[in-house]
Design a protein around this motif. Structure first.
Motif, PDB file in Angstrom:
ATOM      1  N   ARG A  59       0.852  -1.182   0.000  1.00 40.99           N
ATOM      2  CA  ARG A  59       0.000   0.000   0.000  1.00 40.99           C
ATOM      3  C   ARG A  59       0.887   1.230   0.000  1.00 40.99           C
ATOM      4  O   ARG A  59       1.177   1.813   1.050  1.00 40.99           O
ATOM      5  CB  ARG A  59      -0.924   0.010   1.221  1.00 40.99           C
TER       6      ARG A  59
ATOM      7  N   SER B  82      -3.340   6.215   3.387  1.00 42.42           N
ATOM      8  CA  SER B  82      -4.757   6.034   3.639  1.00 42.42           C
ATOM      9  C   SER B  82      -5.462   7.383   3.645  1.00 42.42           C
ATOM     10  O   SER B  82      -4.865   8.422   3.929  1.00 42.42           O
ATOM     11  CB  SER B  82      -4.955   5.340   4.996  1.00 42.42           C
TER      12      SER B  82
ATOM     13  N   GLU C 152      -3.141   8.289   9.594  1.00 45.00           N
ATOM     14  CA  GLU C 152      -1.975   8.747   8.835  1.00 45.00           C
ATOM     15  C   GLU C 152      -1.254   9.949   9.433  1.00 45.00           C
ATOM     16  O   GLU C 152      -0.095  10.199   9.112  1.00 45.00           O
ATOM     17  CB  GLU C 152      -2.390   9.083   7.400  1.00 45.00           C
TER      18      GLU C 152
END
Length: 352
Positions: free
Chosen positions: A155, A159, A165
């Motif tokens: 990823r 986010s 985050e």
């Protein structure tokens, strides 16, 4: 069957995927209230639940016996405390809290109020973890000398969830998120460590919360347990690696409950509900009691998060043991706090 009325504190992914489906399909629970501050998304699948616009309003419902606190971790302490003060039994999403001090205060309050407080460590019911635990219990590897538990992802983009985050928010990042699972599993399998060393940082840069961690946990008898997570892992590693005096065990991360729930599958009460594996997901290589080497491919049995809520039900109705009680999870919070300190100071932290 006694019916327990439940209040759900949020209806984001956690509520839609990890809690509401199990509470709906379990015949002993009834979702009485759901907090949605501005939307009404829950009405489609849970039309009988009252929509509340705040946790405080939902807690005024005297019929609700169990409250699920599944809001962002930064609000866990506040919402769990409100629920406990209202005399409710509580299930709180992992990570339990942001700090050890918060966790200890909530445990003391639950004991004072005489109510149950459990942390939703659902990955104790993952098929891959259960298989690793089974191998440990069988003791076919002899004394374990080294173990590794990983949870890797690919990823590379941050986010969209600010509370996960923002590096300035306590409790953000992979250590509290995935680390809460890996630490819990390590403690369940090997107990509380004597000391640890941790490396924690953000691979995406300093503007984002930590997305990488490696924790080395030191035990007696020269055992080392390594916990690791990365978001730049395009190829999967084995999730569980066990090395002992008599051999090794390698286990893939094979549990698919989360993906099936996201795709719309409904869990079943009293039976397995996930799709069967099409091939083996582990390797066991060991010296047997006849001094012969055996190398076999293993296949894990299905896991089921419904078992968590079954245990919650049995604890509330029959007084059976509570799954992942908050008193136990304080140990995990101590390790998280120590890991942060170790990474910041660059040294081994003694825990015992």
């Amino acid at each position: 069957m006694k019916l327990i009325k439940v209040g759900l504190c949020a209806f984001g992914m956690s509520g839609k995927v990890f809690h509401a489906p199990f509470l709906k399909e379990h015949p002993g629970f009834f979702i009485s209230g759901i907090v949605e501050r501005s939307k009404q998304d829950s009405k489609e699948n849970y039309p009988d639940a009252i929509i509340y616009r705040s946790v405080e309003d939902m807690l005024k419902d005297e019929d609700i016996e169990l409250v699920v606190v599944n809001t962002p971790v930064q609000t866990h302490f506040e919402h769990v405390k409100l629920a406990l003060e209202a005399g409710k039994n509580v299930v709180v999403e992992k990570p339990f809290t942001v700090t050890v001090l918060e966790a200890e205060e909530l445990v003391n309050l639950a004991e004072k109020k005489g109510v149950l407080l459990s942390v939703y460590q659902n990955r104790r019911f993952d098929r891959d973890y259960l298989q690793a635990q089974k191998i440990l219990k069988e003791k076919c590897l002899g004394e374990i000398k080294e173990a590794e538990i990983r949870f890797d992802r690919y990823r590379t983009e941050p986010s969209t969830k600010h509370h996960k985050e923002d590096p300035q928010q306590l409790g953000s990042g992979a250590l509290h998120d995935l680390g809460a699972h890996l630490i819990d599993q390590a403690v369940q399998c090997f107990g509380f460590p004597e000391k640890l060393f941790a490396d924690i940082f953000s691979m995406k840069g300093d503007d984002f919360a930590n997305d990488y961690f490696e924790i080395i946990m030191y035990y007696k008898n020269h055992l080392r347990v390594r916990l690791k997570s990365s978001v730049f892992s395009k190829e999967a590693h084995y999730a569980y690696i066990l090395h002992g005096e008599r051999g090794s065990f390698l286990q893939e991360r094979a549990d698919n409950q989360e993906n099936e729930l996201i795709s719309g599958s409904l869990p079943l009460y009293g039976k397995d509900w996930t799709l069967p594996l099409k091939e083996s997901d582990g390797i066991l290589n060991f010296i047997n009691d006849n001094a012969k080497t055996e190398r076999v491919l293993t296949t894990s049995e299905p896991g089921n998060y419904m078992n968590y809520y079954q245990q919650i039900y049995e604890s509330m109705v029959f007084g059976y043991a509570l799954p992942s009680p908050a008193t136990e999870i304080i140990q995990n919070m101590i390790i998280i706090d120590a890991a942060q300190r170790s990474a910041k100071e660059g040294k081994v932290i003694n825990l015992i």
